[in-house]
Design a protein around this motif. Structure first.
Motif, PDB file in Angstrom:
ATOM      1  N   GLU A 200       0.838  -1.202   0.000  1.00 26.98           N
ATOM      2  CA  GLU A 200       0.000   0.000   0.000  1.00 26.98           C
ATOM      3  C   GLU A 200       0.873   1.252   0.000  1.00 26.98           C
ATOM      4  O   GLU A 200       0.595   2.221  -0.711  1.00 26.98           O
ATOM      5  CB  GLU A 200      -0.935  -0.005   1.215  1.00 26.98           C
ATOM      6  CG  GLU A 200      -1.806   1.215   1.341  1.00 26.98           C
ATOM      7  CD  GLU A 200      -2.868   1.369   0.258  1.00 26.98           C
ATOM      8  OE1 GLU A 200      -3.529   2.417   0.241  1.00 26.98           O
ATOM      9  OE2 GLU A 200      -3.038   0.452  -0.575  1.00 26.98           O
ATOM     10  N   ASN A 201       1.941   1.220   0.779  1.00 28.13           N
ATOM     11  CA  ASN A 201       2.879   2.342   0.826  1.00 28.13           C
ATOM     12  C   ASN A 201       3.499   2.573  -0.552  1.00 28.13           C
ATOM     13  O   ASN A 201       3.608   3.716  -1.014  1.00 28.13           O
ATOM     14  CB  ASN A 201       3.955   2.077   1.884  1.00 28.13           C
ATOM     15  CG  ASN A 201       4.822   3.286   2.141  1.00 28.13           C
ATOM     16  OD1 ASN A 201       4.478   4.400   1.803  1.00 28.13           O
ATOM     17  ND2 ASN A 201       5.968   3.048   2.754  1.00 28.13           N
ATOM     18  N   GLU A 202       3.902   1.501  -1.217  1.00 21.88           N
ATOM     19  CA  GLU A 202       4.484   1.619  -2.556  1.00 21.88           C
ATOM     20  C   GLU A 202       3.467   2.181  -3.546  1.00 21.88           C
ATOM     21  O   GLU A 202       3.801   3.019  -4.385  1.00 21.88           O
ATOM     22  CB  GLU A 202       4.999   0.257  -3.031  1.00 21.88           C
ATOM     23  CG  GLU A 202       6.233  -0.207  -2.292  1.00 21.88           C
ATOM     24  CD  GLU A 202       6.610  -1.658  -2.594  1.00 21.88           C
ATOM     25  OE1 GLU A 202       5.891  -2.326  -3.373  1.00 21.88           O
ATOM     26  OE2 GLU A 202       7.614  -2.124  -2.023  1.00 21.88           O
ATOM     27  N   ARG A 203       2.203   1.736  -3.432  1.00 16.72           N
ATOM     28  CA  ARG A 203       1.147   2.223  -4.312  1.00 16.72           C
ATOM     29  C   ARG A 203       0.920   3.724  -4.094  1.00 16.72           C
ATOM     30  O   ARG A 203       0.808   4.497  -5.045  1.00 16.72           O
ATOM     31  CB  ARG A 203      -0.156   1.461  -4.072  1.00 16.72           C
ATOM     32  CG  ARG A 203      -1.257   1.801  -5.063  1.00 16.72           C
ATOM     33  CD  ARG A 203      -2.578   1.167  -4.682  1.00 16.72           C
ATOM     34  NE  ARG A 203      -3.155   1.737  -3.473  1.00 16.72           N
ATOM     35  CZ  ARG A 203      -3.742   2.933  -3.390  1.00 16.72           C
ATOM     36  NH1 ARG A 203      -3.801   3.715  -4.453  1.00 16.72           N
ATOM     37  NH2 ARG A 203      -4.253   3.361  -2.261  1.00 16.72           N
ATOM     38  N   LEU A 204       0.889   4.120  -2.830  1.00 16.72           N
ATOM     39  CA  LEU A 204       0.686   5.539  -2.515  1.00 16.72           C
ATOM     40  C   LEU A 204       1.858   6.403  -2.966  1.00 16.72           C
ATOM     41  O   LEU A 204       1.668   7.525  -3.444  1.00 16.72           O
ATOM     42  CB  LEU A 204       0.429   5.717  -1.017  1.00 16.72           C
ATOM     43  CG  LEU A 204      -0.907   5.179  -0.511  1.00 16.72           C
ATOM     44  CD1 LEU A 204      -0.959   5.225   1.016  1.00 16.72           C
ATOM     45  CD2 LEU A 204      -2.073   5.935  -1.117  1.00 16.72           C
TER      46      LEU A 204
ATOM     47  N   GLN B 266       1.683   9.452  -5.526  1.00 16.97           N
ATOM     48  CA  GLN B 266       2.236  10.756  -5.168  1.00 16.97           C
ATOM     49  C   GLN B 266       3.195  11.243  -6.265  1.00 16.97           C
ATOM     50  O   GLN B 266       3.139  12.407  -6.670  1.00 16.97           O
ATOM     51  CB  GLN B 266       2.970  10.671  -3.834  1.00 16.97           C
ATOM     52  CG  GLN B 266       3.570  11.989  -3.395  1.00 16.97           C
ATOM     53  CD  GLN B 266       4.369  11.866  -2.106  1.00 16.97           C
ATOM     54  OE1 GLN B 266       4.897  10.801  -1.792  1.00 16.97           O
ATOM     55  NE2 GLN B 266       4.443  12.949  -1.364  1.00 16.97           N
ATOM     56  N   ASP B 267       4.060  10.359  -6.733  1.00 12.39           N
ATOM     57  CA  ASP B 267       4.999  10.734  -7.804  1.00 12.39           C
ATOM     58  C   ASP B 267       4.248  11.172  -9.056  1.00 12.39           C
ATOM     59  O   ASP B 267       4.622  12.152  -9.710  1.00 12.39           O
ATOM     60  CB  ASP B 267       5.932   9.568  -8.137  1.00 12.39           C
ATOM     61  CG  ASP B 267       6.924   9.276  -7.031  1.00 12.39           C
ATOM     62  OD1 ASP B 267       7.102  10.125  -6.137  1.00 12.39           O
ATOM     63  OD2 ASP B 267       7.532   8.176  -7.062  1.00 12.39           O
ATOM     64  N   GLU B 268       3.177  10.441  -9.374  1.00 10.55           N
ATOM     65  CA  GLU B 268       2.354  10.769 -10.540  1.00 10.55           C
ATOM     66  C   GLU B 268       1.708  12.155 -10.376  1.00 10.55           C
ATOM     67  O   GLU B 268       1.705  12.965 -11.305  1.00 10.55           O
ATOM     68  CB  GLU B 268       1.280   9.694 -10.692  1.00 10.55           C
ATOM     69  CG  GLU B 268       0.339   9.868 -11.850  1.00 10.55           C
ATOM     70  CD  GLU B 268      -0.730   8.784 -11.868  1.00 10.55           C
ATOM     71  OE1 GLU B 268      -1.913   9.154 -12.001  1.00 10.55           O
ATOM     72  OE2 GLU B 268      -0.390   7.601 -11.735  1.00 10.55           O
ATOM     73  N   MET B 269       1.197  12.423  -9.190  1.00 11.57           N
ATOM     74  CA  MET B 269       0.549  13.705  -8.930  1.00 11.57           C
ATOM     75  C   MET B 269       1.556  14.854  -8.960  1.00 11.57           C
ATOM     76  O   MET B 269       1.267  15.935  -9.480  1.00 11.57           O
ATOM     77  CB  MET B 269      -0.188  13.658  -7.587  1.00 11.57           C
ATOM     78  CG  MET B 269      -1.392  12.724  -7.608  1.00 11.57           C
ATOM     79  SD  MET B 269      -2.149  12.499  -6.003  1.00 11.57           S
ATOM     80  CE  MET B 269      -2.964  14.060  -5.807  1.00 11.57           C
TER      81      MET B 269
END
Length: 96
Positions: free
Chosen positions: A64-68, A72-75
């Motif tokens: 979940e941390n990796e997904r978030l 975040q990087d995408e945003m």
């Protein structure tokens, strides 16, 4: 026909490795208690000390941390593009 290899969960490996390290008991005694080879226990202890054993909950949290982080990087990349667009429009309209 060969023997079937036992498959132990990371949670089990983690608990056995912790027990062996906490009690400072002989690895052979702990291995015998759980019917595993001493070399297997040594391997689990090494994996534990290197942080390679995770419970299912820890794996889920890490994933979940990796997904978030990816989100975040995408945003942040999107925000950077938008800021660049704003800056270019300001320059074009001489609004600096």
């Amino acid at each position: 026909m060969g023997r079937k290899r036992k498959d132990f969960s990371d949670k089990f490996k983690l608990e056995v490795a912790k027990e062996a390290l906490k009690k400072r008991a002989k690895e052979a005694e702990v291995a015998a208690k759980y019917s595993i080879a001493p070399s297997t226990l040594s391997e689990w202890m090494e994996q534990f000390l290197e942080g390679k054993l995770e419970t299912d909950e820890q794996k889920a949290l890490r994933e979940e941390n990796e997904r978030l982080r990816a989100k975040q990087d995408e945003m942040l990349a999107s925000l950077g593009k938008k800021q660049l667009e704003v800056d270019l429009l300001k320059k074009k309209l001489h609004l600096d």
